[in-house]
Design an enzyme around this catalytic site. Structure first.
Site, mmCIF file in Angstrom:
data_model
loop_
_atom_site.group_PDB
_atom_site.id
_atom_site.type_symbol
_atom_site.label_atom_id
_atom_site.label_comp_id
_atom_site.label_asym_id
_atom_site.label_seq_id
_atom_site.Cartn_x
_atom_site.Cartn_y
_atom_site.Cartn_z
ATOM 1 N N HIS A 202 31.483 35.566 16.814
ATOM 2 C CA HIS A 202 32.469 34.343 16.313
ATOM 3 C C HIS A 202 31.628 33.723 15.336
ATOM 4 C CE1 HIS A 202 30.861 31.587 19.267
ATOM 5 N NE2 HIS A 202 31.334 32.060 20.437
ATOM 6 N N HIS B 153 28.229 32.112 16.477
ATOM 7 C CA HIS B 153 27.177 32.979 16.179
ATOM 8 C C HIS B 153 26.621 32.786 14.815
ATOM 9 C CE1 HIS B 153 29.120 34.588 19.863
ATOM 10 N NE2 HIS B 153 28.069 34.121 20.572
ATOM 11 N N CYS C 126 25.389 30.131 37.141
ATOM 12 C CA CYS C 126 26.694 30.152 36.191
ATOM 13 C C CYS C 126 26.543 31.513 35.486
ATOM 14 C CB CYS C 126 26.959 28.995 35.244
ATOM 15 S SG CYS C 126 28.076 29.550 33.750
ATOM 16 N N CYS D 8 26.152 31.230 31.690
ATOM 17 C CA CYS D 8 25.005 30.707 31.093
ATOM 18 C C CYS D 8 23.945 31.629 31.632
ATOM 19 C CB CYS D 8 24.535 29.216 31.663
ATOM 20 S SG CYS D 8 25.652 28.169 31.002
ATOM 21 N N CYS E 260 30.473 24.857 36.023
ATOM 22 C CA CYS E 260 29.731 24.792 35.094
ATOM 23 C C CYS E 260 30.062 23.610 33.822
ATOM 24 C CB CYS E 260 29.226 26.200 34.484
ATOM 25 S SG CYS E 260 28.438 26.222 32.917
ATOM 26 N N HIS F 147 30.710 26.029 30.701
ATOM 27 C CA HIS F 147 31.669 27.043 30.623
ATOM 28 C C HIS F 147 33.100 26.484 31.529
ATOM 29 C CE1 HIS F 147 28.208 29.634 29.340
ATOM 30 N NE2 HIS F 147 29.246 30.182 28.760
ATOM 31 N N LYS G 99 33.099 23.065 22.909
ATOM 32 C CA LYS G 99 32.326 24.022 22.243
ATOM 33 C C LYS G 99 33.229 25.276 21.946
ATOM 34 C CE LYS G 99 28.196 26.968 23.054
ATOM 35 N NZ LYS G 99 28.422 28.330 23.766
ATOM 36 N N LYS H 299 34.298 32.116 22.758
ATOM 37 C CA LYS H 299 35.242 33.449 22.619
ATOM 38 C C LYS H 299 36.713 33.090 23.244
ATOM 39 C CE LYS H 299 36.549 37.196 24.885
ATOM 40 N NZ LYS H 299 36.459 37.490 26.149
#
Ligand code: MSP
Length: 538
Positions: A28, A31, A137, A140, A162, A165, A313, A316
Site C-alpha cells: 500500500h 510501503h 501482538c 507486530c 496493541c 494495531h 497510521k 491495509k
C-alpha cells in the site's frame, strides 16, 4: 531494475536497505513511501558516481503470514509466491524502483545462512533455553510490555490492545530460546553516545535512548506453537523468531558466510530506512545481534514517519481504498514519487489528501516546472530554428542565475544525499526553477526578439541559452526523483548527443555553467506534466 553505476568501482558500496515487507497482502501507500525514499537516495548516490547497493525484499515467515494464507485457503509458500510475483515486484517496477536485489526470506540463500548465524550464537553461549509468558501482538510479531498496552473499549472491552494495531494481544506462554539481549544495553548506549547520527531523526533517537536506559530484557528468539519459519538447527521443534530471521536479510542478501568478497565490499548498510514502528528492532536488537557476532554496525538507522489516514497510521485496514496505482494512473508515476517526499518532512507523520496533491501538481509541477521547459523549447524553436544559440555577454541577471544554480546543487546534494532531507533538497531545486521563471519574466525575451539589431539578437541568445542551460541542470538534479520527466527533458534539450547519457551526469558537476554546447538541437518534446483529468469517483 534500472541499476546503473554499481559495478564500476572497487571499495565499499554505498548500501541502503528498505524494510523487507510482510507479504500478508498487497503493498500500500505506506510501503511505497519508504521504498521510493530509498530509491531516490540511492539514485542520488549513483548520480554522484558512487558504487551503490540498494536492497529490498519480502518477509515471508511467521504467524501473521501463516494466518493470512490460511484465511485464503492456500499454503503460506503459495500465498507468498502469488503476492510477490503478482503484486510486490510489479509495483516496484511500475514505480521505477532501481533495487539491485530483491531478497525473500524463504530463499535458501537466506534460510541456510540464518541457521548458521543462530547456531554460531548458540555455540558462543549467547543463546539459552528458558520460559516466557506475556502479551503478544501478531500484527507486530512482538511481545509487548504491560505498560505499552491500551485498555480495550466497545467490542474489545475488558481486553488489552496493541497500541499500534488497536487489536487485542494474545497471552503466549512458551518454553523457547533466548538471546542475551540484556547484556548489550551498556554497549548500545555507548554506541549511541559515540555516534549521535546513528539513529535519526532526533525524536527517534530519544525514544530508543529512553527505551534502552530502562534496561533490556533477553529476547525470545524461537517459537514452538507453529511451524512456518526456519527451524532452529539444534532443536527442530522450534522455528526462529520471525524478526531475527528478517533482520538477517541485510547480511544474507550481500553474501554473509557465502561470498566473502561481496560481503566485505557491501556490508554493513550505510542506511537502514525503516518506518518508526520498527525502529527498536533496527536500532536495538539488530546492532546487539551484530555485536554478539563481532560484525560491524550499520552507519545509520533512519526512521520515517507514518502516512496517516483519519489520524491513524495508514494500514491495509484503514486505507480507504486508495492504492498506489490509483494515484499513478491519475497523476503519473513521477509526480507520485515526488509528491510524498515533497509534501512531508522526512521523519514526520503526514496525511495524504487528493486536494493537496492536485494543488501542488498544478502549481509546482505543471505551472512552474513543466511550463518553463515548454516555453524555453518553444522560443528556441521559434527564434533560432531549434539550434541552441551561444550566450554572449552575461549581465548581472545571468550571474544571479549561475549563483542560484550553484546554491541549488550544493543544497540539494547536502540535503538529499547526506541528510535524507528529501523535502529540503527538492525545494532547493524548485526554488531555482522559480528563479529561472522570474528571470524570464523580467528579461521578456519575446520583447527582445522584436529588436532585430545584432545587439538585440545577442541579448535574446543569452537569455535563451541561460534558460536552457538551467533546465539542463534541473534535469540532472531531479533525475533521482522523477526519472521519466528528466529523460524527456534531456531529450528535448538534445543533451544526450553532446553530454551523453543522463545516468552518467554527476551531481557534483551539475552546477558547472556552460555545459550544454551552442548548436545543440532543442525540440519541443512531450508535455512534462499534462493537465489532470477530473478526479475519478470511487
Ligand atoms: N516485515 C517487517 C519488517 C522487517 S525488516 C527486517 C515489517 N513489515 S511491514 O510490511 O509491516 O512494513 C513495515 C514498513 O512499511 C514500515 O516500517 C514502513 O517503512 C512502511 N510502512 C507501512 N505502513 C506505513 C505507513 N502508514 N506510513 C509510512 N510507512 C509505512 O514491519
Amino acid at each position: 531494475m534500472a541499476a546503473t553505476g554499481s559495478e564500476q568501482q572497487g571499495g565499499k558500496a554505498y548500501y541502503v536497505t528498505t524494510p523487507i515487507y510482510y507479504v500478508n497482502d498487497a503493498p500500500h501507500l505506506g510501503h511505497a513511501y519508504t521504498t521510493v525514499a530509498g530509491d531516490v537516495l540511492t539514485r542520488w548516490h549513483r548520480q554522484r558516481g558512487e558504487r551503490v547497493w540498494f536492497l529490498t525484499g519480502t518477509d515471508e515467515h511467521g504467524q501473521k503470514i501463516m494466518r493470512s494464507a490460511d484465511a485464503h485457503g492456500v499454503s503460506p509458500q503459495e500465498w507468498c509466491d502469488q503476492l510477490v510475483e503478482g503484486a510486490w515486484k510489479p509495483l516496484w517496477e511500475h514505480l521505477e524502483i532501481g533495487n539491485n536485489d530483491f531478497i525473500r526470506t524463504t530463499q535458501k540463500r537466506h534460510t541456510d545462512r540464518v541457521q548458521e548465524f543462530v547456531q554460531d550464537l548458540y555455540d558462543k553461549g549467547e543463546i539459552y533455553k528458558g520460559g516466557y509468558e506475556g502479551p503478544y501482538c501478531v500484527g507486530c510479531e512482538e511481545y509487548k510490555l504491560p505498560g505499552e498496552l491500551l485498555d480495550g473499549e466497545g467490542e474489545f472491552a475488558g481486553q488489552k490492545l496493541c497500541a499500534i494495531h488497536k487489536k487485542p494481544v494474545e497471552i503466549l506462554s512458551e518454553e523457547n530460546y533466548f538471546f542475551r539481549l540484556s547484556a548489550y544495553g551498556e554497549r548500545l548506549l555507548a554506541h549511541y553516545e559515540a555516534d549521535p547520527d546513528f539513529i535519526q531523526p532526533e525524536s527517534a533517537r530519544n525514544e530508543v535512548l529512553n527505551f534502552v536506559r530502562q534496561g533490556l530484557q533477553d529476547l525470545s528468539i524461537s517459537r514452538s506453537t507453529f511451524d512456518w519459519g526456519i527451524p532452529i538447527p539444534w532443536d527442530a521443534k522450534h522455528v526462529i523468531y520471525v524478526w531475527v530471521d528478517a533482520l538477517l536479510n541485510y547480511a544474507t542478501a550481500v553474501g554473509y558466510n557465502e561470498n566473502q568478497e561481496k560481503f566485505e565490499s557491501t556490508f554493513p548498510a550505510d542506511v537502514h530506512l525503516v518506518g518508526k514502528d520498527i525502529l527498536r528492532f533496527h536500532a536495538v536488537i539488530w546492532p546487539a545481534m551484530l555485536m554478539a557476532q563481532g560484525l560491524p554496525l550499520p552507519g545509520r538507522v533512519a526512521a520515517n514517519g507514518w502516512l496517516m489516514v483519519g489520524g491513524e497510521k495508514m494500514s491495509k485496514s484503514n486505507l480507504t481504498g486508495i492504492k498506489p496505482q490509483d494515484l499513478t494512473s491519475h497523476f503519473g508515476v513521477d509526480a507520485y514519487r515526488w509528491y510524498f517526499l515533497r509534501a512531508i518532512a522526512f521523519g514526520q507523520d503526514g496525511s495524504f489528501s487528493w486536494e493537496d496533491f492536485t494543488a501542488r501538481y498544478t502549481s509546482e509541477l505543471a505551472n512552474d516546472y513543466g511550463n518553463l521547459a515548454s516555453r524555453v523549447a518553444a522560443m528556441v524553436g521559434k527564434y533560432f530554428d531549434g539550434a541552441l544559440p551561444a550566450a554572449t555577454a552575461d549581465s548581472e541577471a545571468e550571474k544571479a542565475v549561475h549563483e542560484g544554480l550553484a546554491t541549488a546543487v550544493r543544497e540539494a546534494d547536502r540535503k538529499i544525499g547526506d541528510q535524507l532531507d528529501f523535502q529540503g533538497g527538492i525545494l532547493a531545486v524548485f526554488d531555482f526553477v522559480k528563479q529561472v521563471n522570474g528571470y524570464i519574466t523580467e528579461q521578456e525575451p519575446w520583447k527582445v526578439a522584436k529588436d532585430t539589431s545584432d545587439e538585440g539578437l545577442a541579448r535574446l541568445a543569452t537569455i535563451l541559452y541561460t534558460a536552457a542551460e538551467s533546465l539542463r541542470a534541473v534535469a540532472v538534479l531531479l533525475h533521482p526523483v522523477m526519472p521519466e520527466t528528466s529523460r524527456k527533458l534531456w531529450e528535448s534539450l538534445g543533451a544526450e548527443e553532446s553530454l551523453g547519457a543522463l545516468d552518467d551526469q554527476l551531481v557534483q558537476e551539475a552546477g558547472g555553467w556552460g555545459r550544454l554546447p551552442a548548436g545543440t538541437k532543442v525540440t519541443k518534446g512531450a508535455v512534462l506534466f499534462p493537465r489532470l483529468e477530473e478526479k475519478p469517483t470511487a
